[in-house]
Scaffold this motif. Structure first.
Motif, PDB file in Angstrom:
ATOM      1  N   LYS A 109     -30.052  21.250   4.367  1.00  0.00           N
ATOM      2  CA  LYS A 109     -29.195  20.236   4.031  1.00  0.00           C
ATOM      3  C   LYS A 109     -27.816  20.552   4.486  1.00  0.00           C
ATOM      4  N   GLU A 110     -27.536  21.591   3.940  1.00  0.00           N
ATOM      5  CA  GLU A 110     -26.126  22.163   4.324  1.00  0.00           C
ATOM      6  C   GLU A 110     -25.948  22.674   5.557  1.00  0.00           C
ATOM      7  N   ILE A 111     -27.126  23.180   6.321  1.00  0.00           N
ATOM      8  CA  ILE A 111     -26.974  23.543   7.515  1.00  0.00           C
ATOM      9  C   ILE A 111     -26.876  22.375   8.611  1.00  0.00           C
ATOM     10  N   ASN A 112     -27.770  21.256   8.203  1.00  0.00           N
ATOM     11  CA  ASN A 112     -27.504  20.323   9.138  1.00  0.00           C
ATOM     12  C   ASN A 112     -26.246  19.310   8.848  1.00  0.00           C
ATOM     13  N   GLU A 113     -25.645  19.566   7.643  1.00  0.00           N
ATOM     14  CA  GLU A 113     -24.379  18.942   7.727  1.00  0.00           C
ATOM     15  C   GLU A 113     -23.448  19.712   8.783  1.00  0.00           C
ATOM     16  N   ILE A 114     -23.356  20.770   8.894  1.00  0.00           N
ATOM     17  CA  ILE A 114     -22.486  21.504   9.744  1.00  0.00           C
ATOM     18  C   ILE A 114     -22.980  21.047  11.187  1.00  0.00           C
ATOM     19  N   LYS A 115     -24.340  21.307  11.634  1.00  0.00           N
ATOM     20  CA  LYS A 115     -24.704  20.967  12.590  1.00  0.00           C
ATOM     21  C   LYS A 115     -24.592  19.684  13.322  1.00  0.00           C
ATOM     22  N   ARG A 116     -24.723  18.764  12.357  1.00  0.00           N
ATOM     23  CA  ARG A 116     -24.481  17.282  13.013  1.00  0.00           C
ATOM     24  C   ARG A 116     -22.996  17.032  13.674  1.00  0.00           C
ATOM     25  N   ARG A 117     -22.263  18.045  13.380  1.00  0.00           N
ATOM     26  CA  ARG A 117     -20.885  17.866  13.826  1.00  0.00           C
ATOM     27  C   ARG A 117     -20.557  18.474  15.167  1.00  0.00           C
ATOM     28  N   PHE A 118     -21.694  19.095  15.521  1.00  0.00           N
ATOM     29  CA  PHE A 118     -21.557  19.703  17.011  1.00  0.00           C
ATOM     30  C   PHE A 118     -21.854  18.654  18.203  1.00  0.00           C
ATOM     31  N   LYS A 119     -21.190  17.588  18.270  1.00  0.00           N
ATOM     32  CA  LYS A 119     -20.952  16.666  19.214  1.00  0.00           C
ATOM     33  C   LYS A 119     -19.568  16.397  19.466  1.00  0.00           C
ATOM     34  N   LYS A 120     -19.251  15.939  20.887  1.00  0.00           N
ATOM     35  CA  LYS A 120     -17.816  15.723  21.069  1.00  0.00           C
ATOM     36  C   LYS A 120     -16.876  14.762  20.111  1.00  0.00           C
ATOM     37  N   GLU A 121     -17.472  13.788  19.511  1.00  0.00           N
ATOM     38  CA  GLU A 121     -16.970  12.830  18.702  1.00  0.00           C
ATOM     39  C   GLU A 121     -16.503  13.430  17.545  1.00  0.00           C
ATOM     40  N   GLU A 122     -17.272  14.423  16.952  1.00  0.00           N
ATOM     41  CA  GLU A 122     -17.243  14.793  15.614  1.00  0.00           C
ATOM     42  C   GLU A 122     -16.567  16.256  15.604  1.00  0.00           C
ATOM     43  N   CYS A 123     -16.629  17.121  16.736  1.00  0.00           N
ATOM     44  CA  CYS A 123     -16.323  18.479  16.866  1.00  0.00           C
ATOM     45  C   CYS A 123     -14.873  18.666  16.382  1.00  0.00           C
ATOM     46  N   THR A 124     -14.558  19.889  15.620  1.00  0.00           N
ATOM     47  CA  THR A 124     -13.321  20.024  15.318  1.00  0.00           C
ATOM     48  C   THR A 124     -13.042  21.620  15.751  1.00  0.00           C
ATOM     49  N   PHE A 125     -13.993  22.166  16.514  1.00  0.00           N
ATOM     50  CA  PHE A 125     -13.711  23.593  16.828  1.00  0.00           C
ATOM     51  C   PHE A 125     -11.913  23.725  17.637  1.00  0.00           C
ATOM     52  N   THR A 126     -11.572  24.692  17.017  1.00  0.00           N
ATOM     53  CA  THR A 126     -10.053  24.928  17.442  1.00  0.00           C
ATOM     54  C   THR A 126      -9.964  25.809  18.833  1.00  0.00           C
ATOM     55  N   ARG A 127     -10.793  26.708  18.852  1.00  0.00           N
ATOM     56  CA  ARG A 127     -10.514  27.733  19.539  1.00  0.00           C
ATOM     57  C   ARG A 127     -12.165  28.378  20.028  1.00  0.00           C
ATOM     58  N   MET A 128     -12.341  28.893  21.327  1.00  0.00           N
ATOM     59  CA  MET A 128     -13.649  29.695  21.541  1.00  0.00           C
ATOM     60  C   MET A 128     -13.117  30.811  22.443  1.00  0.00           C
ATOM     61  N   CYS A 129     -13.767  31.916  22.041  1.00  0.00           N
ATOM     62  CA  CYS A 129     -13.323  33.231  22.977  1.00  0.00           C
ATOM     63  C   CYS A 129     -14.772  33.962  23.053  1.00  0.00           C
ATOM     64  N   GLY A 130     -14.601  34.850  24.209  1.00  0.00           N
ATOM     65  CA  GLY A 130     -15.716  35.471  24.391  1.00  0.00           C
ATOM     66  C   GLY A 130     -15.767  36.570  25.373  1.00  0.00           C
ATOM     67  N   CYS A 131     -16.654  37.360  25.498  1.00  0.00           N
ATOM     68  CA  CYS A 131     -16.864  38.596  26.374  1.00  0.00           C
ATOM     69  C   CYS A 131     -18.226  38.818  27.043  1.00  0.00           C
ATOM     70  N   TYR A 132     -18.069  38.830  28.398  1.00  0.00           N
ATOM     71  CA  TYR A 132     -19.405  39.171  29.061  1.00  0.00           C
ATOM     72  C   TYR A 132     -19.570  40.334  29.449  1.00  0.00           C
ATOM     73  N   VAL A 133     -20.757  40.832  29.107  1.00  0.00           N
ATOM     74  CA  VAL A 133     -21.249  42.298  28.995  1.00  0.00           C
ATOM     75  C   VAL A 133     -22.150  42.469  29.891  1.00  0.00           C
ATOM     76  N   ASP A 134     -22.352  43.706  31.091  1.00  0.00           N
ATOM     77  CA  ASP A 134     -23.393  43.864  31.891  1.00  0.00           C
ATOM     78  C   ASP A 134     -24.579  44.637  31.142  1.00  0.00           C
ATOM     79  N   ALA A 135     -25.298  44.995  32.165  1.00  0.00           N
ATOM     80  CA  ALA A 135     -26.480  45.913  31.575  1.00  0.00           C
ATOM     81  C   ALA A 135     -26.063  47.317  31.034  1.00  0.00           C
ATOM     82  N   GLU A 136     -25.110  47.561  31.645  1.00  0.00           N
ATOM     83  CA  GLU A 136     -24.503  49.025  31.580  1.00  0.00           C
ATOM     84  C   GLU A 136     -23.403  49.061  30.345  1.00  0.00           C
ATOM     85  N   LYS A 137     -23.436  47.997  29.544  1.00  0.00           N
ATOM     86  CA  LYS A 137     -22.430  47.738  28.552  1.00  0.00           C
ATOM     87  C   LYS A 137     -21.095  47.737  28.954  1.00  0.00           C
ATOM     88  N   ASN A 138     -20.786  47.351  30.132  1.00  0.00           N
ATOM     89  CA  ASN A 138     -19.386  47.297  30.559  1.00  0.00           C
ATOM     90  C   ASN A 138     -18.912  45.905  30.253  1.00  0.00           C
TER      91      ASN A 138
END
Length: 380
Positions: free
Chosen positions: A4-33
């Motif tokens: 129930k608690e997992i679904n409460e968070i998951k239900r918000r992952f749509k544009k109208e409900e989402c409040t993500f403030t920031r997204m970051c990431g790193c793309y890594v190749d097969a040689e760990k670069n």
């Protein structure tokens, strides 16, 4: 975190409900670069791109608690200065704006993620204004607290499949260009956990695509946690405990009797749920397993072997859960060339019997009972 608690968070992952403030990431190749990094204000993304990232976030909360989703508790040493929990707290509090902390996190993942090939590490920051709810689950307007958390997803990046396509520039059919495509995550986590609809800084929720082979190196190296057995591992551990305990006494009748005793405990759990009580998962501790085996006619001489097998396969501080070690929907009997599935309540009627000198499993049937043969209804 329960479903129930997992679904409460998951239900918000749509544009109208989402409040993500920031997204970051790193793309890594097969040689760990580290090939490239990304850092974006999430709600400024184009719609198509935003929806693709939300699909990844949803997938990181998919599956069943105790199977694909494992709640992990931090050891005390990881909650002190220099511990993994303290590091994740700092990363969360930075709202993903501290480049030094981000680089340290990427290093941890690269050093402890076992996936082959290229992959993308994604981090989302969110602040959820948790609404109050009444006892009958009606939502009120007032806020209870702000649940601030990180969601991490580690996604394989694979070459698209070769194939023919329409080449617009030359107006012909030919080999289309292959490109690198971000796949759904293989592992990830949410920190802190959302327990009793509140922030739980002492735990994280791990996602693993392969419930039979959780990413132990990632769990230990990135989160600094131990873990409980998954549902698949619990089922295998229980099988090994029974076989090691019973030895030559591992007969069909004994195993069926043990199965029936566990089903009785699950039925009682369902009865409690129907009566409005909050059901507790049926834990098969060493003491509970001993009780079930005794009631099923297993001799006391076998119990010392059971104690040793349970400690070896399960551990002193862990427990198995009944819903993970027996199938509540069907009872399976398998021989070399026959597989039989019956409803659990029917299993008690199946008997082992010698007929004309041949060992047989006998399944009672009602008079004129319908039997389906290759999709054709017959009467035996």
């Amino acid at each position: 975190m329960n479903k129930k608690e997992i679904n409460e968070i998951k239900r918000r992952f749509k544009k109208e409900e989402c409040t993500f403030t920031r997204m970051c990431g790193c793309y890594v190749d097969a040689e760990k670069n580290r090939v490239t990094r990304i850092g974006k204000t999430f709600l400024n993304l184009e719609d198509d791109e935003l929806h693709k990232y939300l699909e990844i976030a949803k997938k990181t909360l998919s599956g069943a608690p105790g199977n694909n989703l494992l709640e992990l508790e931090f050891p005390l040493e990881e909650e002190g200065s220099g511990g993994k929990q303290q590091f994740l707290m700092g990363l969360r509090d930075s709202k993903l704006k501290n480049e030094e902390l981000l680089e340290r996190f990427y290093d941890l993942v690269v050093d402890h993620y076992d996936g082959a090939g290229n992959y993308l590490i994604l981090l989302f920051h969110d602040a959820y204004d948790v609404p109050l709810k009444t006892h009958d689950n009606l939502k009120l307007d007032e806020s209870e607290e702000i649940y601030e958390y990180l969601l991490c997803a580690v996604c394989p990046v694979k070459l698209s499949k070769p194939g023919l396509g329409y080449l617009e520039e030359s107006n012909e059919i030919g080999l289309r260009l292959r490109d690198w495509v971000v796949d759904m995550p293989e592992t990830g986590f949410v920190f802190p956990a959302f327990t009793d609809r509140s922030t739980d800084i002492h735990a994280a929720l791990l996602y693993t695509k392969n419930a039979k082979l959780p990413p132990d190196a990632f769990i230990e190296g990135v989160l600094g946690c131990g873990r409980e057995l998954t549902a698949a591992e619990q089922k295998e551990a229980f099988r090994e405990v029974l076989e090691d305990t019973l030895g030559s006494d591992c007969t069909y009748e004994t195993v069926k009797e043990i199965h029936d005793k566990i089903q009785e405990k699950l039925i009682q759990e369902e009865t409690d749920a129907d009566s409005g009580q909050e059901p507790e998962p049926v834990a098969l501790t060493k003491e509970t397993v001993r009780e079930i085996l005794t009631e099923s006619g297993v001799s006391e001489e076998k119990m010392q072997q059971m104690d040793r097998a349970y400690d070896e396969k399960v551990g002193d501080h862990a427990a198995l859960y009944a819903q993970n070690v027996v199938d509540q929907r069907r009872f399976e009997v398998k021989t070399y060339d026959v597989v039989l599935h019956v409803k659990p309540e029917k299993a008690a009627q199946i008997k082992s019997q010698v007929i004309d000198g041949q060992k047989c499993l006998v399944i009672p049937m009602e008079e004129n009972e319908n039997v389906n043969v290759n999709g054709i209804h017959t009467i035996v």
